[in-house]
Design an enzyme around this catalytic site. Structure first.
Site, PDB file in Angstrom:
ATOM      1  N   ASP A   1       0.814  -1.212   0.000  1.00  0.00           N
ATOM      2  CA  ASP A   1       0.000   0.000   0.000  1.00  0.00           C
ATOM      3  C   ASP A   1       0.847   1.261   0.000  1.00  0.00           C
ATOM      4  O   ASP A   1       0.665   2.160  -0.828  1.00  0.00           O
ATOM      5  CB  ASP A   1      -0.951  -0.001   1.204  1.00  0.00           C
TER       6      ASP A   1
ATOM      7  N   ASP B   1      -7.132   0.341  11.201  1.00  0.00           N
ATOM      8  CA  ASP B   1      -5.964   1.207  11.321  1.00  0.00           C
ATOM      9  C   ASP B   1      -6.247   2.655  10.929  1.00  0.00           C
ATOM     10  O   ASP B   1      -5.641   3.576  11.466  1.00  0.00           O
ATOM     11  CB  ASP B   1      -4.807   0.661  10.479  1.00  0.00           C
TER      12      ASP B   1
END
Length: 403
Positions: free
Chosen positions: A17, A126
């Site tokens: 990511d 997150d």
């Protein structure tokens, strides 16, 4: 309409990511990107990540060693509270996010950035953990969350984007696991693990030995505690990082600390995660045993109630909340006498406390003995039972009368 951003600090790991986020930020925000790498125990991943960040467009890379803070200020307080989310998860990722976000904010303020960026997905926990920490510590900073903006919809799309931009990534379409590692655990999600019926393949586990291949001879270790915090091994004072690294190594060799759970994410869905947490598992078992010896009954039972809430707040990203501070004060007081030694025994796939001792022990052998004693008058129990059972007796009498 995207806000005007001149400089952004990205929480960077070098994983899939964040690897694609640097070029994406430069393309879509035309801003300077500073990569922030927090060392919470990833080990050899850090230097390659630093080089990759520069190679893919970061103007600067800031690496901060947060291992000691991570353990002493986050993991050990959670351990002292016996905090486990939904009774099982030892919160390795949940605890790492606020310490990383804290470093992210400090870096953003130091370099004069007007925004921070993270690579958490819009489906995960997150994003909440990062953003609540930023809101608490630097509410003026803008937050960029690419997974909530871009056209990339899956990890396969992200891999394609990386290939198109010539960025090497640590995952492939054949091994699409999402992993997060630190001193407290290594987590695995995605791939075949998304079906809870599938057992984890042997290729999932990277840190722990298969219990079937572990040593057959047991190993005993003594963990030393002071006020609920681990301070040494086998009677030798040991720093936090060295202590957890040693227990990770020993526990991993016995296949201790493999956790496979389906958990309830904050955003509402269930997810399946597989974790390797050998050192943390050993410490939780040792601490559990020691507090059973040193904390009086009512405080222990109330601690168990608050422990559930404490773990939930950590999981939900509320570390820097006033309630968390208040709960921390409670546990610091409740655990002041949890000092002593615990002998734990490692066997394939499990750890067991086999001995506990403390100068603050509340265990009195002359009270607990089944042998003859002169301290406890057993006749006293008769009156106690009559008074304790009086409400139930009254209910029983009324029921019998109304039949």
């Amino acid at each position: 309409m995207r806000p005007q951003i001149k400089k952004v600090v990205l929480a960077y790991s070098g994983g899939l990511d964040t690897s694609v986020i640097i070029p994406w930020l430069k393309e879509n925000y035309q801003c300077e990107v500073v990569a922030f790498i927090s060392d919470v125990g990833q080990g050899k991943e850090i230097d390659p990540a630093r080089k990759k960040a520069l190679r893919t467009g970061a103007s600067k890379v800031v690496v901060k060693d947060q291992r000691k803070d991570f353990l002493e200020q986050f993991c050990f307080p959670a351990l002292r509270a016996q905090a486990k989310y939904e009774g099982t998860y030892l919160l390795g990722t949940s605890l790492a996010r606020p310490v990383i976000a804290n470093g992210l904010v400090e870096t953003a303020l130091r370099v004069g950035a007007d925004a921070i960026c993270h690579g958490a997905t819009g489906k995960g926990n997150d994003q909440v953990r990062f953003e609540l920490t930023v809101m608490a510590l630097a509410p003026h900073l803008k937050i960029i969350a690419p997974w909530r903006e871009w056209n990339i919809k899956s990890r396969e799309d992200a891999i394609d984007y990386a290939e198109k931009h010539g960025i090497e990534v640590p995952v492939t379409k054949k091994r699409p696991y999402s992993m997060d590692g630190n001193l407290w655990h290594l987590s695995h999600e995605g791939g075949e693990l998304e079906d809870p019926w599938n057992a984890p393949s042997k290729y999932v586990f990277l840190n722990t030995t298969d219990p079937a291949d572990a040593p057959k001879k047991s190993l005993s270790i003594i963990v030393n505690f002071k006020a609920g915090i681990p301070v040494g091994l086998n009677g030798k004072k040991t720093g936090a990082v060295a202590l957890v690294e040693k227990l990770n190594k020993l526990g991993a060799s016995y296949g201790v600390g493999r956790i496979d759970i389906v958990e309830n994410r904050l955003v509402g869905m269930k997810s399946r995660g597989v974790y390797e947490a050998p050192g943390a598992t050993i410490l939780y078992e040792a601490h559990r045993a020691l507090q059973s010896l040193t904390v009086e009954r009512e405080t222990l039972h109330y601690s168990q109630v608050l422990s559930v809430k404490y773990a939930e707040m950590i999981y939900y990203g509320q570390w820097f909340s006033p309630l968390r501070d208040s709960l921390e004060a409670f546990f610091a007081t409740a655990q002041k006498d949890v000092t002593g030694d615990v002998r734990v025994e490692l066997n394939p796939g499990r750890v067991t406390a086999t001995g506990i001792r403390s100068p603050h022990s509340l265990y009195q052998q002359d009270l607990a003995t089944f042998g003859e004693d002169v301290v406890y008058n057993q006749k006293d129990a008769e009156g106690f039972i009559r008074l304790f059972g009086l409400p139930m007796k009254v209910v029983g009498m009324v029921k019998r009368k109304n039949k």
